[in-house]
Design a protein around this motif. Structure first.
Motif, mmCIF file in Angstrom:
data_model
loop_
_atom_site.group_PDB
_atom_site.id
_atom_site.type_symbol
_atom_site.label_atom_id
_atom_site.label_comp_id
_atom_site.label_asym_id
_atom_site.label_seq_id
_atom_site.Cartn_x
_atom_site.Cartn_y
_atom_site.Cartn_z
ATOM 1 N N ILE A 1 98.949 39.005 23.673
ATOM 2 C CA ILE A 1 99.230 39.943 22.578
ATOM 3 C C ILE A 1 100.633 40.505 22.746
ATOM 4 O O ILE A 1 101.422 40.550 21.806
ATOM 5 N N ILE B 1 98.486 39.651 15.442
ATOM 6 C CA ILE B 1 97.599 40.584 14.774
ATOM 7 C C ILE B 1 97.431 40.061 13.353
ATOM 8 O O ILE B 1 98.417 39.845 12.641
ATOM 9 N N THR C 1 96.417 44.813 9.605
ATOM 10 C CA THR C 1 96.610 46.191 10.059
ATOM 11 C C THR C 1 96.173 47.149 8.964
ATOM 12 O O THR C 1 96.439 46.903 7.785
ATOM 13 N N ASP D 1 96.219 51.452 8.277
ATOM 14 C CA ASP D 1 96.648 52.766 8.735
ATOM 15 C C ASP D 1 95.743 53.815 8.100
ATOM 16 O O ASP D 1 95.789 54.044 6.898
ATOM 17 N N LEU E 1 94.507 45.489 13.800
ATOM 18 C CA LEU E 1 95.059 46.711 14.364
ATOM 19 C C LEU E 1 94.625 47.861 13.478
ATOM 20 O O LEU E 1 94.896 47.860 12.272
ATOM 21 N N ILE F 1 95.020 51.772 12.941
ATOM 22 C CA ILE F 1 95.808 52.951 13.293
ATOM 23 C C ILE F 1 95.016 54.183 12.861
ATOM 24 O O ILE F 1 94.768 54.380 11.672
ATOM 25 N N ALA G 1 95.050 50.119 21.804
ATOM 26 C CA ALA G 1 96.223 49.276 21.557
ATOM 27 C C ALA G 1 97.315 49.543 22.594
ATOM 28 O O ALA G 1 97.369 50.606 23.216
ATOM 29 N N HIS H 1 102.083 49.027 19.754
ATOM 30 C CA HIS H 1 101.270 48.961 18.543
ATOM 31 C C HIS H 1 100.601 50.289 18.197
ATOM 32 O O HIS H 1 99.713 50.325 17.354
ATOM 33 N N ALA I 1 95.882 54.140 18.199
ATOM 34 C CA ALA I 1 95.555 52.866 17.545
ATOM 35 C C ALA I 1 94.612 52.047 18.428
ATOM 36 O O ALA I 1 94.544 52.244 19.643
ATOM 37 N N TYR I 2 93.912 51.141 17.788
ATOM 38 C CA TYR I 2 92.960 50.265 18.482
ATOM 39 C C TYR I 2 93.116 48.830 17.995
ATOM 40 O O TYR I 2 93.464 48.592 16.844
ATOM 41 N N TYR I 3 92.786 47.901 18.901
ATOM 42 C CA TYR I 3 92.605 46.506 18.505
ATOM 43 C C TYR I 3 91.129 46.345 18.206
ATOM 44 O O TYR I 3 90.277 46.771 18.981
#
Length: 124
Positions: A18, A25, A28, A30, A59, A61, A102, A106, A111-113
């Protein structure tokens, strides 16, 4: 299918890929600045669409929740604090593999994956 795993440590190999850009990714979203209700609704739509399109790494956010205000019971609920509860719902069980914090580049703590399982959609 089993419940998604939360806040796991990503395997070192996957983390390196990554970081170096060898794993992209796929999408995403947000959510920070949205109400909890709106964020939950948008997350569900985003995951459903991403799953249909066979996307695997998302991703999310959330923001860090620093500007959140307490509710009438004095408890401060944030998107970040609620995301595990949302992802535990039945809707996500056959879609989400796991959620992990994350990397700083990122969004780090805000934030998270979100790793999705492979879709069995025969039309994709």
């Amino acid at each position: 299918m089993s419940k998604p795993k939360f806040d796991i440590d990503i395997e070192k190999n996957k983390l390196k890929r990554i970081k170096s850009g060898r794993i992209n990714i796929d999408g995403t979203i947000d959510l920070h600045g949205l109400s909890l209700k709106e964020a939950e609704k948008r997350l569900e739509l985003f995951v459903a669409e991403s799953f249909q399109l066979n996307k695997r790494l998302l991703l999310i956010i959330t923001g860090k929740g620093r500007n959140s205000k307490p509710n009438i019971y004095g408890k401060t609920l944030t998107i970040k604090s609620e995301i595990n509860k949302w992802l535990s719902k039945e809707f996500y069980r056959d879609k989400v593999k796991y959620l992990a914090k994350a990397l700083d580049k990122h969004g780090g703590g805000g934030a998270y994956y979100l790793f999705l399982v492979r879709s069995k959609n025969i039309f994709s």
